[in-house]
Design an enzyme around this catalytic site. Structure first.
Site, PDB file in Angstrom:
ATOM      1  CG  HIS A  86      -2.068   0.852   1.257  1.00 55.67           C
ATOM      2  ND1 HIS A  86      -2.443   1.643   0.203  1.00 55.67           N
ATOM      3  CD2 HIS A  86      -2.950   1.149   2.264  1.00 55.67           C
ATOM      4  CE1 HIS A  86      -3.490   2.378   0.548  1.00 55.67           C
ATOM      5  NE2 HIS A  86      -3.815   2.103   1.795  1.00 55.67           N
ATOM      6  CG  HIS A 142      -4.262   0.828  -8.238  1.00 50.30           C
ATOM      7  ND1 HIS A 142      -5.589   0.822  -7.927  1.00 50.30           N
ATOM      8  CD2 HIS A 142      -3.650   1.637  -7.347  1.00 50.30           C
ATOM      9  CE1 HIS A 142      -5.781   1.617  -6.883  1.00 50.30           C
ATOM     10  NE2 HIS A 142      -4.623   2.112  -6.503  1.00 50.30           N
ATOM     11  CG  ASP A 155       3.056   4.425  -3.953  1.00 50.96           C
ATOM     12  OD1 ASP A 155       3.055   5.516  -3.387  1.00 50.96           O
ATOM     13  OD2 ASP A 155       2.297   3.492  -3.657  1.00 50.96           O
TER      14      ASP A 155
HETATM   15  N1  ACO Z   1       4.655  -6.698 -10.764  1.00 50.87           N
HETATM   16  C1  ACO Z   1       4.504  -7.868 -11.431  1.00 50.87           C
HETATM   17  N2  ACO Z   1       3.354  -8.540 -11.530  1.00 50.87           N
HETATM   18  C2  ACO Z   1       2.291  -8.015 -10.928  1.00 50.87           C
HETATM   19  C3  ACO Z   1       2.364  -6.795 -10.212  1.00 50.87           C
HETATM   20  C4  ACO Z   1       3.604  -6.137 -10.141  1.00 50.87           C
HETATM   21  N3  ACO Z   1       3.732  -4.990  -9.490  1.00 50.87           N
HETATM   22  N4  ACO Z   1       1.140  -6.498  -9.704  1.00 50.87           N
HETATM   23  C5  ACO Z   1       0.331  -7.495 -10.092  1.00 50.87           C
HETATM   24  N5  ACO Z   1       1.031  -8.404 -10.819  1.00 50.87           N
HETATM   25  C6  ACO Z   1       0.497  -9.612 -11.480  1.00 50.87           C
HETATM   26  C7  ACO Z   1       0.237 -10.712 -10.464  1.00 50.87           C
HETATM   27  O1  ACO Z   1       1.360 -11.553 -10.310  1.00 50.87           O
HETATM   28  C8  ACO Z   1      -0.938 -11.409 -11.075  1.00 50.87           C
HETATM   29  O2  ACO Z   1      -0.467 -12.210 -12.127  1.00 50.87           O
HETATM   30  P1  ACO Z   1      -1.110 -13.674 -12.382  1.00 50.87           P
HETATM   31  O3  ACO Z   1      -2.519 -13.389 -12.800  1.00 50.87           O
HETATM   32  O4  ACO Z   1      -0.272 -14.271 -13.451  1.00 50.87           O
HETATM   33  O5  ACO Z   1      -1.033 -14.396 -11.075  1.00 50.87           O
HETATM   34  C9  ACO Z   1      -1.744 -10.282 -11.719  1.00 50.87           C
HETATM   35  O6  ACO Z   1      -0.784  -9.259 -12.018  1.00 50.87           O
HETATM   36  C10 ACO Z   1      -2.837  -9.708 -10.813  1.00 50.87           C
HETATM   37  O7  ACO Z   1      -2.228  -9.354  -9.578  1.00 50.87           O
HETATM   38  P2  ACO Z   1      -2.967  -9.344  -8.194  1.00 50.87           P
HETATM   39  O8  ACO Z   1      -1.960  -9.484  -7.103  1.00 50.87           O
HETATM   40  O9  ACO Z   1      -4.116 -10.316  -8.224  1.00 50.87           O
HETATM   41  O10 ACO Z   1      -3.577  -7.881  -8.202  1.00 50.87           O
HETATM   42  P3  ACO Z   1      -4.191  -7.129  -6.948  1.00 50.87           P
HETATM   43  O11 ACO Z   1      -5.251  -6.250  -7.464  1.00 50.87           O
HETATM   44  O12 ACO Z   1      -4.560  -8.096  -5.868  1.00 50.87           O
HETATM   45  O13 ACO Z   1      -2.944  -6.290  -6.390  1.00 50.87           O
HETATM   46  C11 ACO Z   1      -1.377  -4.570  -6.002  1.00 50.87           C
HETATM   47  C12 ACO Z   1      -2.785  -4.933  -6.549  1.00 50.87           C
HETATM   48  C13 ACO Z   1      -1.258  -5.043  -4.547  1.00 50.87           C
HETATM   49  C14 ACO Z   1      -1.236  -3.059  -6.025  1.00 50.87           C
HETATM   50  C15 ACO Z   1      -0.324  -5.244  -6.900  1.00 50.87           C
HETATM   51  O14 ACO Z   1      -0.425  -4.778  -8.225  1.00 50.87           O
HETATM   52  C16 ACO Z   1       1.101  -5.032  -6.368  1.00 50.87           C
HETATM   53  O15 ACO Z   1       1.568  -5.816  -5.521  1.00 50.87           O
HETATM   54  N6  ACO Z   1       1.821  -3.958  -6.857  1.00 50.87           N
HETATM   55  C17 ACO Z   1       3.145  -3.654  -6.348  1.00 50.87           C
HETATM   56  C18 ACO Z   1       3.031  -2.889  -5.054  1.00 50.87           C
HETATM   57  C19 ACO Z   1       2.545  -1.467  -5.268  1.00 50.87           C
HETATM   58  O16 ACO Z   1       3.030  -0.749  -6.137  1.00 50.87           O
HETATM   59  N7  ACO Z   1       1.597  -1.063  -4.418  1.00 50.87           N
HETATM   60  C20 ACO Z   1       1.065   0.312  -4.423  1.00 50.87           C
HETATM   61  C21 ACO Z   1      -0.341   0.317  -4.900  1.00 50.87           C
HETATM   62  S1  ACO Z   1      -0.922   1.969  -4.997  1.00 50.87           S
HETATM   63  C22 ACO Z   1      -1.255   2.388  -3.393  1.00 50.87           C
HETATM   64  O17 ACO Z   1      -1.549   1.582  -2.542  1.00 50.87           O
HETATM   65  C23 ACO Z   1      -1.151   3.728  -3.064  1.00 50.87           C
END
Ligand code: ACO
Length: 428
Positions: A268, A307, A363
């Site tokens: 987050h 996201h 971010d």
């Molecule tokens: N890098 C690589 N792969 C990713 C990323 C990433 N940053 N984010 C998602 N994916 C992939 C997952 O591995 C998944 O792939 P799959 O379908 O082959 O298993 C797919 O994309 C969907 O990902 P989920 O984890 O199901 O997406 P979710 O909506 O639950 O997660 C989150 C959202 C937590 C923001 C995620 O994208 C992440 O971890 N990002 C990196 C951390 C980040 O930047 N967080 C800040 C968010 S903005 C904020 O809070 C202010």
């Protein structure tokens, strides 16, 4: 005319049910009538991480994730970032309308005159270890404020609620700056009521020997814009926490401390810190293909990408990219920018990211600006918590007034053991 309802057939019984549809949702409680035996509990939905569950009706923030749209109270974020100020936006989020000139002046006056904290707050903060993370300090100190303002639990009284909202928005930058000075072993700088909200924050962070700190207007404005962009984002992890904890009728300081804890996590608000660490680890543009390979193999996540709601470019990331140019003109370019830009370019061309609709989020670039402005990495999430305080409080206040809300209490699907008799230790 088509009916605004959903007909469900339960294939276990052959019974059909008609459920009203309102705002593209059905009420989860309407599913309870669906049962096989009359004494059964009834149907529920199973939705881990609330991926498809609306927990409230809100008038504060609108996000269209597919089209990259973000509005506060109907005003597009791009217009607010260009024309408004953080305090004006905080007022808008909290009270629903932009303030008139008089309302704005009164609001600014109130916030400015509540920036000081009780001296015992300082003593409490001095108790932290020298290497305590500023977010840990912020979380604990905001929680502790509830003991300084026991009247805050009378939030049904509108004047009292407003007073404690003002206190929180005013004191958060002071606590944040103290946490930084504490971690650096620097003497505390008290608020300067002649400066703007962000100017004062910069002064409390940066002032050294000189008796008066003059903030650079470009950096002061850049920080104000960053604060506008971070002020609210509807029902994210920390905001849902604020509402859930607040729903027990606890005071807003305790609820806000819990919301800050939720923000601290690297998935987050902690992501801005994680992005910088990742860019430093990558170290040079030629290592990017190797990193992308690891990401695609599932060995790491690209921090600052992806996201839950945005499935296109995060409009805040776009605004921050523009802001970065203005800041770097003054501070000199952050050397990590080239790595970030190339990482974004390669990722956006890659089928893995396209298929999963992964774009830079707020971010990805914010940390680069914070670093260029001279903030240490450990302060980045604190810089997110300061403006989000306005959003958390607006959402909490809306919840308090919402007659449909009750104490938050999700259900579970129980998969554990059936009832069994206790076993004495020698029989286990
Ligand atoms: N890098 C690589 N792969 C990713 C990323 C990433 N940053 N984010 C998602 N994916 C992939 C997952 O591995 C998944 O792939 P799959 O379908 O082959 O298993 C797919 O994309 C969907 O990902 P989920 O984890 O199901 O997406 P979710 O909506 O639950 O997660 C989150 C959202 C937590 C923001 C995620 O994208 C992440 O971890 N990002 C990196 C951390 C980040 O930047 N967080 C800040 C968010 S903005 C904020 O809070 C202010």
């Amino acid at each position: 005319m088509a009916k605004n309802s959903l007909t469900i057939t339960d294939n276990r019984t052959g019974n059909t049910y008609e459920l009203p549809i309102e705002n593209s949702t059905i009420r989860a409680l309407d599913l309870r009538q669906i049962k096989v035996e009359p004494n059964e509990f009834g149907m529920m939905t199973y939705d881990p991480a609330y991926q498809n569950t609306a927990s409230c009706k809100s008038k504060i923030t609108y996000i269209d994730g597919a089209n990259g749209i973000l509005n506060y109270r109907g005003y597009p974020i791009e217009q607010l970032a260009e024309k408004s100020s953080f305090l004006e936006v905080a007022y808008l989020l909290l009270f629903g309308e932009l303030p008139t000139k008089e309302e704005g002046e009164q609001w600014r006056h109130e916030i400015t005159h509540h920036t000081f904290v009780h001296q015992n707050v300082l003593k409490l903060m001095e108790g932290f270890r020298y290497d305590a993370h500023p977010m840990s300090q912020l979380i604990s100190t905001v929680g502790a404020l509830s003991s300084f303002y026991p009247d805050a639990k009378d939030f049904q009284d509108p004047d009292n609620r407003r007073l404690n909202i003002v206190r929180l928005i005013a004191k958060i930058p002071t606590i944040a700056a103290f946490s930084y000075r504490n971690a650096m072993g620097l003497p505390i700088v008290y608020p300067d009521n002649e400066l703007s909200y962000t100017g004062n924050f910069l002064a409390m962070i940066k002032r050294m020997a000189s008796p008066k700190y003059e903030p650079n207007p470009i950096l002061e404005r850049a920080l104000d814009v960053l604060f506008i962009l971070h002020a609210d984002h509807e029902q994210n992890c920390s905001t849902s926490t604020m509402r859930a904890v607040g729903s027990s009728n606890v005071d807003p300081y305790s609820a806000l401390s819990a919301a800050s804890s939720a923000l601290y996590g690297p998935l987050h608000g902690g992501a801005n810190e994680a992005v910088l660490r990742m860019l430093r680890e990558i170290g040079s543009v030629d290592r990017i293909p190797e990193v992308i390979k690891k990401v695609k193999a599932g060995e790491m996540r690209l921090m600052g990408f992806g996201h839950r709601v945005y499935k296109s470019y995060d409009p805040r990331a776009r605004a921050i990219k523009t802001l970065a140019d203005q800041v770097f003109e003054l501070t000199g370019k952050n050397p990590l920018l080239d790595i970030a830009l190339e990482l974004e370019r390669i990722a956006l061309e890659d089928e893995y990211f396209a298929a999963r609709k992964l774009y830079p989020n707020v971010d990805f670039y914010s940390g680069l600006i914070y670093e260029a402005m001279g903030f240490p990495t450990s302060l980045f999430t604190v810089l997110f918590a300061i403006p989000r305080t306005a959003g958390w409080l607006a959402q909490w206040s809306e919840m308090v007034d919402d007659k449909e809300q009750k104490i938050a209490r999700p259900r579970q699907v129980y998969l554990g053991e059936a009832a069994r008799d206790y076993k004495a230790v020698e029989d286990r």
